[in-house]
Design an enzyme around this catalytic site. Structure first.
Site, PDB file in Angstrom:
ATOM      1  N   ASP A 498       0.738   4.311   8.236  1.00 28.90           N
ATOM      2  CA  ASP A 498       0.696   3.226   7.251  1.00 28.90           C
ATOM      3  C   ASP A 498       0.058   2.000   7.901  1.00 28.90           C
ATOM      4  O   ASP A 498      -0.161   1.973   9.118  1.00 28.90           O
ATOM      5  CB  ASP A 498       2.130   2.921   6.797  1.00 28.90           C
ATOM      6  CG  ASP A 498       2.195   2.119   5.506  1.00 28.90           C
ATOM      7  OD1 ASP A 498       1.138   1.889   4.891  1.00 28.90           O
ATOM      8  OD2 ASP A 498       3.311   1.736   5.119  1.00 28.90           O
ATOM      9  N   GLU A 501      -5.306  -0.201   7.785  1.00 25.54           N
ATOM     10  CA  GLU A 501      -6.620  -0.649   7.299  1.00 25.54           C
ATOM     11  C   GLU A 501      -7.480  -1.317   8.391  1.00 25.54           C
ATOM     12  O   GLU A 501      -8.709  -1.224   8.248  1.00 25.54           O
ATOM     13  CB  GLU A 501      -6.428  -1.621   6.119  1.00 25.54           C
ATOM     14  CG  GLU A 501      -5.848  -0.979   4.889  1.00 25.54           C
ATOM     15  CD  GLU A 501      -4.380  -0.586   5.035  1.00 25.54           C
ATOM     16  OE1 GLU A 501      -3.975   0.444   4.473  1.00 25.54           O
ATOM     17  OE2 GLU A 501      -3.640  -1.303   5.736  1.00 25.54           O
ATOM     18  N   ASP A 574       0.537   0.518  -2.472  1.00 31.12           N
ATOM     19  CA  ASP A 574       1.672  -0.223  -3.008  1.00 31.12           C
ATOM     20  C   ASP A 574       1.488  -0.543  -4.487  1.00 31.12           C
ATOM     21  O   ASP A 574       1.044  -1.639  -4.862  1.00 31.12           O
ATOM     22  CB  ASP A 574       1.881  -1.517  -2.209  1.00 31.12           C
ATOM     23  CG  ASP A 574       2.268  -1.233  -0.767  1.00 31.12           C
ATOM     24  OD1 ASP A 574       2.691  -0.099  -0.486  1.00 31.12           O
ATOM     25  OD2 ASP A 574       2.147  -2.137   0.073  1.00 31.12           O
TER      26      ASP A 574
END
Length: 901
Positions: A498, A501, A574
Site C-alpha cells: 500500500d 505511489e 480509497d
C-alpha cells in the site's frame, strides 16, 4: 522518533485537499507544449538506414536545427515500434526498463517506393506498410493499403533536448534567476523542483483513422469510453494517493497504464506509450458527419470519423508501440506478449477476502474467522493493516496485540485459510531498528538531490523510502520475507503493498519530490509511475524465494504500471460508501481489464463512510461477479462483517458469496485463459460483440469471459432494471430460472434485494462446484455440475482448467488438466483441449444441465471410454426447455460423451 498523527478522514475531499494536487495549468511542460508554437520537424530521407531491426532516419527541427533519431521497427506479432531519441545527447535519456518482458522479434522491412517526399516500406508479405513523409514529417502505418494510424498527423512532435546547467552564481548554490534558468526549476505551493537536466519534455500526436471509440488509460474514476478532452482537463497519468477521489474525473489516481485501445466494427488497435514520467493525454473525436451550418445539407460532405490522441510526457524518450490487432482478442495477446501475461493466481486468491483497518488483536481475528463459520459464509483470507506492526515498523508485530503471530497463522492454516499483512515502502527512521540500519548501510534508500537520504512523512512519522528501482535494494527487500528473517511469519502469510505511489504526506502532491535521485543517478521524475511496480516486483520475488520457487505468490498492490498484471492483483483504492462509487467501480474495472490489469477489484462497501444495508448487499452482489473480491473499511467506520445487519442482509450476502465459490471452476479457467492468451476475465460487451456499435459505450454491464453477462444493480430502491442483451442471433438464458431470451433487445427485468441479473450465452458451457464449503480448499473437493446453453443451431462449447491450485507445477511439470466440452447434434463430448498437461485429477461431473432442449428426449445414453454404454436418469422441465442429467459421477479427466435421443 514520534509517530505521525493519523490524518482525519472526511467523507468527501474538501477544497484544501483538492488544492494538494495540480491541474494541467500548474504543470510547466504541459503549458509549454500546449501554448506552442509547435516544433517543425523534417525527415531527412537520404539518411535512411535499413537494418534487421527496421529503419532509421534523422529528423531535423527546422528552427533550432536540432537533430533527432527516428527508428521504426515492425515485429512478427503485428506491432510497430516508433522510437524518437536525440541523435547526439549530452548523456543518455531514460528508457523504461523491465516493463517489456522481451524485445519483440523484428520483421525485415522491404523498400517499396521512394520519392523526394516519402519512403514506403513493407513487411508481412506486403500486407503492412509504413510510409515516412519528409515535410511536414509524419509516419503512416497502413494495413492492406489502408492508413490506420498517422504519427505526427497534426505536427505536435515535441522534443526538448538535454542541456548543460546554466552557470550558478558565486553567492548561491541555486541557479540564476534569468529567463533561461526559470526552465530549470518549477514551484508548486511551497515546493521547489530543481531540474538537473533542464526542460526535457516530449510529446507526439497520433491520428487513429476511422475510430471514434477509444478506451484504456487507467486509472481514472470515469466512463469506459474516454471522453473528448476539449471541454476540460486532459487525462493525467501520474500515480498519486488520492483519498476519496473525485468521480467522473480525468485526474490520475494510484496507477498508470499508458495503453489506449481503439475499436470500430471491423478493427481494434492499440497505442502503447512506454513512458514512466508524468504524462497527459488529450483525446479529440472528429464527428462522422461534417456539420457546417454554412453549408447546405445537400452539399455537406461525409467525413471519416477519427480520434486524435496527443501524448505529452515530462521526460524520457518517445517510445510508442502501435498494436495492429485486428481483433480485440488478438490485441490483448499482442499487449501481453510485450508486457507479460496475467499471473495465474493461487486458487485461494479468487475466494472472498475480509479486511479492515484494523482488526484489533489476535482474539479479534479469531472471532471474525469463527463468525464466518458460524454464519455459514465461506471466505479464504483475513487481512491486517498497519496497526498489526510494532510502531509502524513493517516486518514486525505489535507485541501486545499480536504476540503470537505464527500461532495465529497456524490456527487459520488448519482451516485452510490465509493471513495477509501490509508492507508499505516507507521505513521508519529509527537508528535502533536493525532493518532500518541494514537498508541505510546498504544504500537502499532514495536520495535527495544533495545526496542525502530522502526523508518524508508517512504513517511512522519521519520515514526513508526504499529505492526499488535498484536491483540490489529489491534483492535485499525480497530477502526480508524469508521465514528466518521475518520473525513470526509462516508460509501461509501473504502480502499487501500500500501507499506505494509513493505516498509522502509532506511531499508535493503528497508524493515524492521529482528531483530526488534513484539508482543509476536517475531522477524520480523519470520513473515516478514505476515506483509501485518495482515494490510489487520485489515482494513477489520475496514470496517465491521464500517457498524455494515452488509456490505461487499472492501480492496486492495499490500502485501499478504496465506489466503489473504479471505480478498479481490491484484494487481501485480509497473509495466511498455511496451508490455513485459502486456505479463507477464497473467502468473503472473494465478500463483496467482492457489495459491488461485483469486481477482487479474495488473495496466492497466503500473504504470510508458507513454503507446502508441495501448498498452493502448490492456491492457484494456486484463484487462477487468481479475478479478480486475483498471487503475493506477504514478504522473510523462502523464494523461491517456480513452478519451485523440482520438476517435478511446476512442471507443475501451469504448467497452471493456461496455463488461466487460455486463459480470458481469457471473463474479459474478464465484466469488460465488470461495467463495464456491475455484475454481478461472481465470484458466490455464490445469485446465479445465487436460489430455491434450500439454497445460500444455500455459500461454498467459486462461479460465474465465469453459465457456470462452480468448487470449488477447499482441504484437504490429499484424494482426493475434494464438489461441489454446483445446479438440479434443470440439466445440468453437467465442463470437462475433457465428462461431463454432472444438477443438484440433490452429486457425489463423485475428485481428484489436478492436478484442478481446474470445470463448465460447460448453456445457456451459453464462448470460450477456443487455443494457447500468454508473456503476454496473445500470447494475444490466438491463434484461439478456442467451447464450447457445451446445456441440457435443446438451447439455449445466450453473449457475447464484444473491444476493443484497453488504451485508452479502446472508450468514446470505441465501438471494440469484442460478439458473441452462440445455439444452438437445431441451429443455432449468431453475431450482434452490440449495435447499438453497431465494431472492426476479426482474431480467428477455429478450432473449436466442442458438449456434449450426443445422437447423431452426418450433416452439419455452415457458412454465412457473403455466401458459399455449406460442409460442415465434425467429430468426435463418443459417451461424452460431444460434437460438435467444427474447421478453421473463422470471423471473430468476421462473421455466420455452423453447422447440425447
Amino acid at each position: 522518533m514520534a509517530e505521525v498523527s493519523q490524518p482525519v478522514i472526511s467523507v468527501v475531499p474538501d477544497d484544501e485537499c483538492k488544492e494538494k494536487f495540480k491541474k494541467s495549468e500548474h504543470v510547466a511542460f504541459y503549458r509549454r507544449q500546449m501554448q506552442g508554437p509547435n516544433m517543425q520537424h523534417q525527415a531527412l530521407l537520404d539518411t535512411m538506414v535499413l537494418t534487421e531491426k527496421g529503419a532509421r532516419f534523422e529528423l531535423l527541427e527546422q528552427v533550432t536545427k536540432t537533430r533527432l533519431l527516428l527508428s521504426v521497427s515492425p515485429s512478427k506479432n503485428e506491432t510497430v515500434r516508433i522510437l524518437v531519441d536525440e541523435l547526439q545527447p549530452i548523456k543518455a535519456r531514460y528508457r523504461v526498463p523491465d516493463v517489456i518482458t522481451e524485445e519483440p522479434q523484428c520483421e525485415q522491412l522491404r523498400l517499396e517506393t521512394q520519392t523526394e517526399d516519402s519512403v514506403t516500406l513493407s513487411w508481412c508479405a506486403g500486407r503492412h506498410q509504413v510510409r515516412v513523409w519528409r515535410s511536414p514529417f509524419r509516419v503512416e502505418v497502413l494495413c492492406e493499403n489502408e492508413v490506420m494510424v498517422t504519427f505526427n498527423s497534426k505536427g505536435k512532435l515535441w522534443f526538448e533536448t538535454l542541456q548543460h546547467p546554466p552557470r550558478a552564481t558565486s553567492h548561491s548554490s541555486e541557479l540564476q534567476e534569468d529567463d533561461a534558468s526559470l526552465l530549470w526549476k518549477e514551484t508548486f505551493k511551497q515546493f521547489v523542483d530543481i531540474k538537473a537536466n533542464g526542460p526535457s519534455s516530449i510529446g507526439a500526436d497520433l491520428c487513429l483513422h476511422g475510430f471514434n471509440h477509444v478506451y484504456g488509460l487507467p486509472e481514472h474514476a470515469d466512463s469506459l469510453k474516454l471522453k473528448d478532452t476539449r471541454d476540460g482537463e486532459p487525462y493525467r497519468l501520474y500515480n498519486l494517493d488520492v483519498f476519496a477521489y473525485e468521480l467522473h474525473s480525468r485526474f490520475g489516481l494510484y496507477g498508470s497504464v499508458p495503453l489506449l485501445v481503439a475499436h470500430k466494427p471491423n478493427k481494434t488497435l492499440g497505442v502503447f506509450w512506454l513512458n514512466a514520467s508524468e504524462t497527459f493525454v488529450n483525446v479529440h473525436y472528429s464527428p462522422s458527419d461534417h456539420q457546417d451550418d454554412q453549408t447546405p445539407p445537400v452539399k455537406r460532405r461525409r467525413v471519416q470519423p477519427q480520434s486524435d490522441v496527443h501524448w505529452l510526457s515530462e521526460s524520457g524518450v518517445i517510445d510508442c508501440l502501435v498494436l495492429l490487432g485486428p481483433s480485440p482478442q488478438k490485441l490483448f495477446t499482442q499487449y501481453a506478449q510485450l508486457t507479460g501475461y496475467q499471473a495465474l493466481p493461487p486458487l485461494f486468491a479468487l475466494g472472498y477476502h475480509q479486511c479492515r483497518w484494523n482488526y484489533n488483536d489476535e482474539a479479534d481475528v479469531k472471532a471474525v474467522d469463527a463468525g464466518f463459520d458460524r454464519h455459514n459464509i465461506p471466505y479464504d483470507v483475513i487481512w491486517l493493516d498497519i496497526e498489526h506492526t510494532d510502531g509502524k515498523r513493517y516486518f514486525t508485530w505489535d507485541p501486545v496485540h499480536f504476540p503470537e503471530p505464527a500461532s495465529l497463522q497456524r490456527h487459520l492454516h488448519k482451516k485452510k485459510r490465509k493471513l495477509v499483512v501490509i508492507s508499505d515502502p516507507h521505513i521508519k527512521v529509527d537508528p535502533d531498528w536493525s532493518l532500518y540500519c541494514e537498508a541505510r548501510d546498504g544504500g537502499h534508500f532514495v536520495k535527495d538531490r544533495k545526496g542525502q537520504i530522502y526523508l518524508g512523512s508517512c504513517w511512522p512519522g519521519e520515514s526513508a523510502y526504499l529505492d526499488f528501482s535498484s536491483p540490489a535494494a529489491r534483492a535485499w527487500y525480497s530477502r526480508c520475507f524469508a521465514l528466518d528473517k521475518y520473525k513470526g511469519s509462516t508460509p501461509s502469510l501473504y502480502v499487501w503493498n500500500d501507499m506505494n505511489e509513493p505516498s509522502v504526506f509532506n511531499g508535493p502532491e503528497q508524493t515524492m519530490s521529482k528531483d530526488s535521485v534513484h539508482y543509476g543517478g536517475w531522477e524520480h521524475r523519470e520513473l515516478h509511475n514505476l515506483y509501485g511496480f518495482y515494490q510489487h516486483m520485489a515482494t513477489v520475488d520475496g514470496l517465491i524465494t521464500r517457498s524455494g520457487g515452488s509456490e505461487r505468490p499472492f501480492v496486492l498492490s495499490r500502485s501499478f504500471f504496465a506489466g503489473s498484471q504479471r505480478l498479481g492483483a490491484i484494487w481501485t483504492g480509497d473509495n466511498v460508501a455511496s451508490w455513485e462509487y459502486l456505479k463507477i467501480s464497473i467502468p473503472m474495472l473494465l478500463s483496467l481489464s482492457v489495459a491488461g490489469i485483469a486481477f482487479c477489484g474495488a473495496d466492497v462497501g466503500g473504504f470510508v463512510q458507513d454503507p446502508e444495508p441495501e448498498l452493502l448487499v448490492r456491492w457484494y452482489q456486484a463484487a462477487a461477479l468481479q475478479p478480486f473480491f475483498r471487503g475493506h473499511s477504514a478504522n473510523v467506520t462502523k464494523r461491517r462483517e456480513p452478519w451485523l445487519f440482520g438476517e435478511e442482509v446476512t442471507a443475501a450476502i451469504r448467497t452471493v458469496i456461496q455463488q461466487r465459490y460455486c463459480l470458481l471452476p469457471y473463474w479459474y479457467t478464465l484466469f488460465h485463459q488470461a495467463h495464456t492468451s491475455g484475454l481478461p476475465p472481465l470484458r466490455p460487451l464490445w469485446v465479445e460483440f465487436p460489430q455491434e456499435q450500439s454497445i460500444f459505450t455500455v459500461d454498467n454491464q459486462y461479460m465474465i469471459g465469453g459465457a456470462l453477462l452480468a448487470c449488477p444493480v447499482t441504484e437504490s430502491g429499484v424494482q426493475e432494471v434494464q438489461v441489454l442483451l446483445p446479438g440479434s442471433a443470440e439466445i440468453w438464458y437467465d442463470v437462475h430460472s433457465g428462461k431463454a431470451y432472444k438477443g438484440g433487445r433490452t429486457l425489463s427485468l423485475p428485481v428484489t434485494l436478492e436478484t442478481v441479473p446474470v445470463f448465460q450465452r447460448g453456445g457456451s458451457v459453464v462448470c460450477r462446484s456443487v455443494g457447500s464449503g468454508s473456503c476454496t480448499a473445500e470447494f475444490k473437493k466438491l463434484p461439478l455440475s456442467v451447464t450447457v446453453a445451446l445456441n440457435s443451431q443446438g451447439v455449445a462449447d466450453g473449457e475447464l482448467y484444473l491444476d493443484d491450485g497453488h504451485s508452479f507445477s502446472y508450468r514446470d511439470r505441465k501438471a494440469f488438466c484442460l478439458r473441452r466440452f462440445n455439444m452438437q447434434s445431441g451429443r455432449l463430448v468431453c475431450r482434452p483441449a490440449s495435447d499438453e498437461g497431465t494431472f492426476d485429477c479426482d474431480s467428477v461431473i455429478q450432473s449436466v444441465s442442458i438449456l434449450g432442449v426443445k422437447s423431452k428426449p426418450s433416452t439419455v445414453i452415457v458412454h465412457v471410454s473403455g466401458t459399455k454404454d449406460t442409460s442415465a436418469a434425467f429430468e426435463y422441465t418443459e417451461t424452460c426447455c431444460r434437460l438435467t442429467v444427474s447421478n453421473l459421477n463422470l471423471k473430468v479427466a476421462q473421455a466420455w460423451e452423453i447422447k440425447i435421443r
